[in-house]
Scaffold this motif. Structure first.
Motif, mmCIF file in Angstrom:
data_model
loop_
_atom_site.group_PDB
_atom_site.id
_atom_site.type_symbol
_atom_site.label_atom_id
_atom_site.label_comp_id
_atom_site.label_asym_id
_atom_site.label_seq_id
_atom_site.Cartn_x
_atom_site.Cartn_y
_atom_site.Cartn_z
ATOM 1 N N SER A 69 -7.681 20.928 18.094
ATOM 2 C CA SER A 69 -8.232 22.138 17.469
ATOM 3 C C SER A 69 -7.982 22.054 15.973
ATOM 4 C CB SER A 69 -7.539 23.381 18.029
ATOM 5 O OG SER A 69 -6.148 23.359 17.730
ATOM 6 N N ALA A 70 -8.681 22.884 15.231
ATOM 7 C CA ALA A 70 -8.438 22.954 13.791
ATOM 8 C C ALA A 70 -6.997 23.389 13.515
ATOM 9 C CB ALA A 70 -9.428 23.919 13.140
ATOM 10 N N ALA A 71 -6.500 24.309 14.320
ATOM 11 C CA ALA A 71 -5.136 24.818 14.104
ATOM 12 C C ALA A 71 -4.100 23.712 14.321
ATOM 13 C CB ALA A 71 -4.874 25.994 15.043
ATOM 14 N N GLN A 72 -4.306 22.897 15.364
ATOM 15 C CA GLN A 72 -3.363 21.794 15.599
ATOM 16 C C GLN A 72 -3.493 20.731 14.515
ATOM 17 O OE1 GLN A 72 -4.959 21.786 19.651
ATOM 18 N NE2 GLN A 72 -2.927 21.185 20.349
ATOM 19 N N GLU A 73 -4.709 20.536 14.036
ATOM 20 C CA GLU A 73 -4.922 19.621 12.908
ATOM 21 C C GLU A 73 -4.125 20.116 11.697
ATOM 22 O OE1 GLU A 73 -9.044 17.787 11.944
ATOM 23 O OE2 GLU A 73 -8.934 19.611 10.720
ATOM 24 N N ALA A 74 -4.199 21.412 11.453
ATOM 25 C CA ALA A 74 -3.456 21.998 10.336
ATOM 26 C C ALA A 74 -1.953 21.792 10.520
ATOM 27 C CB ALA A 74 -3.779 23.490 10.213
ATOM 28 N N GLN A 75 -1.463 22.018 11.736
ATOM 29 C CA GLN A 75 -0.026 21.876 11.966
ATOM 30 C C GLN A 75 0.418 20.426 11.826
ATOM 31 O OE1 GLN A 75 2.650 24.596 12.768
ATOM 32 N NE2 GLN A 75 3.155 22.838 11.511
ATOM 33 N N ARG A 76 -0.427 19.482 12.243
ATOM 34 C CA ARG A 76 -0.077 18.065 12.083
ATOM 35 C C ARG A 76 0.061 17.705 10.608
ATOM 36 N NH1 ARG A 76 -3.201 14.111 10.541
ATOM 37 N NH2 ARG A 76 -5.149 15.100 11.196
ATOM 38 N N ILE A 77 -0.848 18.235 9.783
ATOM 39 C CA ILE A 77 -0.834 17.918 8.354
ATOM 40 C C ILE A 77 0.282 18.675 7.638
ATOM 41 C CG2 ILE A 77 -2.171 18.154 6.213
ATOM 42 C CD1 ILE A 77 -4.726 17.814 8.022
ATOM 43 N N LEU A 78 0.460 19.939 7.997
ATOM 44 C CA LEU A 78 1.417 20.799 7.291
ATOM 45 C C LEU A 78 2.754 20.799 8.019
ATOM 46 C CD1 LEU A 78 -1.024 23.790 6.640
ATOM 47 C CD2 LEU A 78 -0.464 21.904 5.085
ATOM 48 N N THR A 79 3.450 19.668 7.955
ATOM 49 C CA THR A 79 4.685 19.523 8.729
ATOM 50 C C THR A 79 5.752 20.525 8.306
ATOM 51 O OG1 THR A 79 5.274 17.777 7.186
ATOM 52 C CG2 THR A 79 4.375 17.088 9.309
ATOM 53 N N GLY A 80 5.656 21.004 7.079
ATOM 54 C CA GLY A 80 6.681 21.942 6.596
ATOM 55 C C GLY A 80 6.274 23.404 6.709
ATOM 56 N N SER A 81 5.120 23.686 7.290
ATOM 57 C CA SER A 81 4.627 25.063 7.403
ATOM 58 C C SER A 81 4.619 25.495 8.863
ATOM 59 C CB SER A 81 3.196 25.173 6.854
ATOM 60 O OG SER A 81 3.059 24.528 5.608
ATOM 61 N N THR A 82 4.530 26.784 9.077
ATOM 62 C CA THR A 82 4.348 27.304 10.436
ATOM 63 C C THR A 82 2.904 27.767 10.569
ATOM 64 O OG1 THR A 82 6.645 28.051 10.441
ATOM 65 C CG2 THR A 82 5.193 28.939 12.152
ATOM 66 N N VAL A 83 2.155 27.072 11.396
ATOM 67 C CA VAL A 83 0.724 27.372 11.538
ATOM 68 C C VAL A 83 0.496 28.300 12.730
ATOM 69 C CG1 VAL A 83 -1.572 26.402 11.988
ATOM 70 C CG2 VAL A 83 0.026 25.201 10.461
ATOM 71 N N VAL A 84 -0.303 29.303 12.488
ATOM 72 C CA VAL A 84 -0.707 30.259 13.514
ATOM 73 C C VAL A 84 -2.240 30.293 13.477
ATOM 74 C CG1 VAL A 84 -0.720 32.734 14.082
ATOM 75 C CG2 VAL A 84 1.412 31.618 13.359
ATOM 76 N N ALA A 85 -2.873 30.433 14.633
ATOM 77 C CA ALA A 85 -4.340 30.562 14.694
ATOM 78 C C ALA A 85 -4.693 32.027 14.926
ATOM 79 C CB ALA A 85 -4.894 29.695 15.819
ATOM 80 N N ALA A 86 -5.622 32.545 14.152
ATOM 81 C CA ALA A 86 -5.992 33.978 14.280
ATOM 82 C C ALA A 86 -7.257 34.261 13.494
ATOM 83 C CB ALA A 86 -4.868 34.872 13.784
ATOM 84 N N PHE A 87 -7.851 35.417 13.738
ATOM 85 C CA PHE A 87 -8.993 35.949 12.969
ATOM 86 C C PHE A 87 -10.281 35.150 13.158
ATOM 87 C CE2 PHE A 87 -5.258 37.289 10.334
ATOM 88 C CZ PHE A 87 -5.415 38.667 10.466
ATOM 89 N N HIS A 88 -10.446 34.476 14.315
ATOM 90 C CA HIS A 88 -11.664 33.701 14.536
ATOM 91 C C HIS A 88 -12.863 34.577 14.877
ATOM 92 C CE1 HIS A 88 -8.168 31.254 15.639
ATOM 93 N NE2 HIS A 88 -8.843 30.225 15.166
ATOM 94 N N HIS A 89 -12.622 35.681 15.558
ATOM 95 C CA HIS A 89 -13.728 36.396 16.210
ATOM 96 C C HIS A 89 -14.151 37.674 15.516
ATOM 97 C CE1 HIS A 89 -12.088 34.256 19.999
ATOM 98 N NE2 HIS A 89 -12.872 33.471 19.302
ATOM 99 N N VAL A 90 -13.365 38.133 14.555
ATOM 100 C CA VAL A 90 -13.783 39.359 13.880
ATOM 101 C C VAL A 90 -15.009 39.026 13.024
ATOM 102 C CG1 VAL A 90 -11.655 40.694 13.936
ATOM 103 C CG2 VAL A 90 -11.933 38.933 12.194
ATOM 104 N N SER A 91 -16.047 39.812 13.175
ATOM 105 C CA SER A 91 -17.330 39.535 12.533
ATOM 106 C C SER A 91 -17.223 39.605 11.013
ATOM 107 C CB SER A 91 -18.358 40.565 13.018
ATOM 108 O OG SER A 91 -19.424 40.656 12.095
ATOM 109 N N ALA A 92 -17.620 38.520 10.347
ATOM 110 C CA ALA A 92 -17.607 38.491 8.883
ATOM 111 C C ALA A 92 -18.509 39.580 8.315
ATOM 112 C CB ALA A 92 -18.053 37.115 8.391
ATOM 113 N N VAL A 93 -19.608 39.847 9.013
ATOM 114 C CA VAL A 93 -20.548 40.867 8.538
ATOM 115 C C VAL A 93 -19.873 42.243 8.521
ATOM 116 C CG1 VAL A 93 -22.735 42.039 9.028
ATOM 117 C CG2 VAL A 93 -22.554 39.565 9.326
ATOM 118 N N LEU A 94 -19.154 42.548 9.597
ATOM 119 C CA LEU A 94 -18.471 43.850 9.650
ATOM 120 C C LEU A 94 -17.315 43.899 8.659
ATOM 121 C CD1 LEU A 94 -18.375 44.581 13.515
ATOM 122 C CD2 LEU A 94 -20.117 45.220 11.835
#
Lengths: 218, 218
Positions: free
Chosen positions: A112-137
């Protein structure tokens, strides 16, 4: 809270920036192009405290939201890994392809993109969120309450709790824990289903979890 | 409507059988073991018209729901492909694995269980649905209304409409189109996220789509 947004001039980034500003947070709206970020931030000035900056400067925040297209995701995070060390990074990237039948999830080597982020950002804590809230709204100043839930996935329960609180600082939104980071792909991919819903029903759909105990319905 | 259920003695199959019977449908509850199906059907006698039969005999219905574990899915459908010709087949199989961190989606060569079913059942119309409604709630006679939405995926709009109607014959449930069959994997996999929700919040979670036009909220 001080919230940085990488890719803050795209629809999801700008929409989230507007909502975080409306919720009283200080927002650093980042872009590859600082001038463009300043322009977008100026357009959000009525919503609250929003400053347009280069992506690198948007990392100077308590929480940094990643809202860039998946194409540039890994390269951007690699270039900012040092600046993001020790920080909470919230990934809302949806790796989707489009063909004549509409959107579909594309494979990501890390799962997933989130796991990709966590692999790259070894010193950060990655959380996945805000995928489904409509950008239009999110970006519509006439919409006061954002319907539906923000699914939040991560390994660190305390950090997940902080991101749930950030989600819930947006009026109408509820943050719901939805699994470990290894289940993020499904949540990212589900955006394709929501686009199918939007096309069929001519709407801006979101999702809500049913059956949560009352204390989590707040 | 006459509804057949393959794997009708498992939790999801039995729960759906109960609800379809409560909704006034005639249910053919199938199992590998006809005697076991008869036993389960006897337990559902109070709900309505339920007959326990061998899986092969459960195909004699207008709609046939596939609710078997993924392990036996392809073999069972291969053996019944002739009997299922010309029929609507509703696949609700969730290909999941489990380890010490909980459930996770497993890879399916065809993309999803529903696509696997459609590849095998060349003469049937396969629709994916009923993945997320809680088997515990479905099978609880004290629960009158099933909360949440039934996501329905398929290629044939008319057939998808019929399955949406079948879903909506269950009090409380709403059927929502959620994309073509190639997006079924995400819906199947999302069951792992719902199990994570259930564990964290000690509940029987489902999902609902927000933002649908009023005429589809019925």
């Amino acid at each position: 809270m001080k919230v940085g947004i990488l890719g803050g001039t795209g629809p999801q980034g700008r929409g989230l920036g507007r909502r975080f500003a409306m919720a009283g947070h200080e927002v650093l709206l980042g872009s590859r192009d600082a001038a463009r970020a300043q322009e977008t931030a100026a357009g959000l000035a009525g919503a609250g405290r929003v400053t347009g900056v280069a992506n690198a400067d948007a990392t100077d925040a308590d929480v940094v939201v990643v809202a860039v297209p998946h194409e540039g995701h890994a390269d951007l995070l690699t270039s900012l890994a040092g600046a993001l060390e020790g920080k909470v990074v919230v990934d809302c990237v949806n790796p989707l392809g489009f063909d004549k039948q509409g959107p579909f999830p594309i494979e990501v080597a890390d799962g997933s993109a989130a796991q990709e982020a966590q692999r790259i950002l070894t010193g950060s804590t990655v959380v996945a969120a805000f995928h489904h809230v409509s950008a239009v709204l999110l970006d519509d100043p006439d919409v006061t309450d954002i319907p539906g839930d923000v699914l939040v996935l991560g390994e660190d329960r305390e950090v997940v709790g902080r991101v749930i609180e950030l989600a819930q600082s947006i009026p109408g939104a509820r943050g719901v824990y939805a699994g470990r980071l290894r289940l993020a792909r499904t949540v990212e991919a589900f955006t394709a289903n929501l686009i199918a819903v939007n096309r069929r029903y001519k709407t801006h759909a979101g999702i809500a979890v049913t059956g949560l105990p009352a204390q989590d319905e707040a």
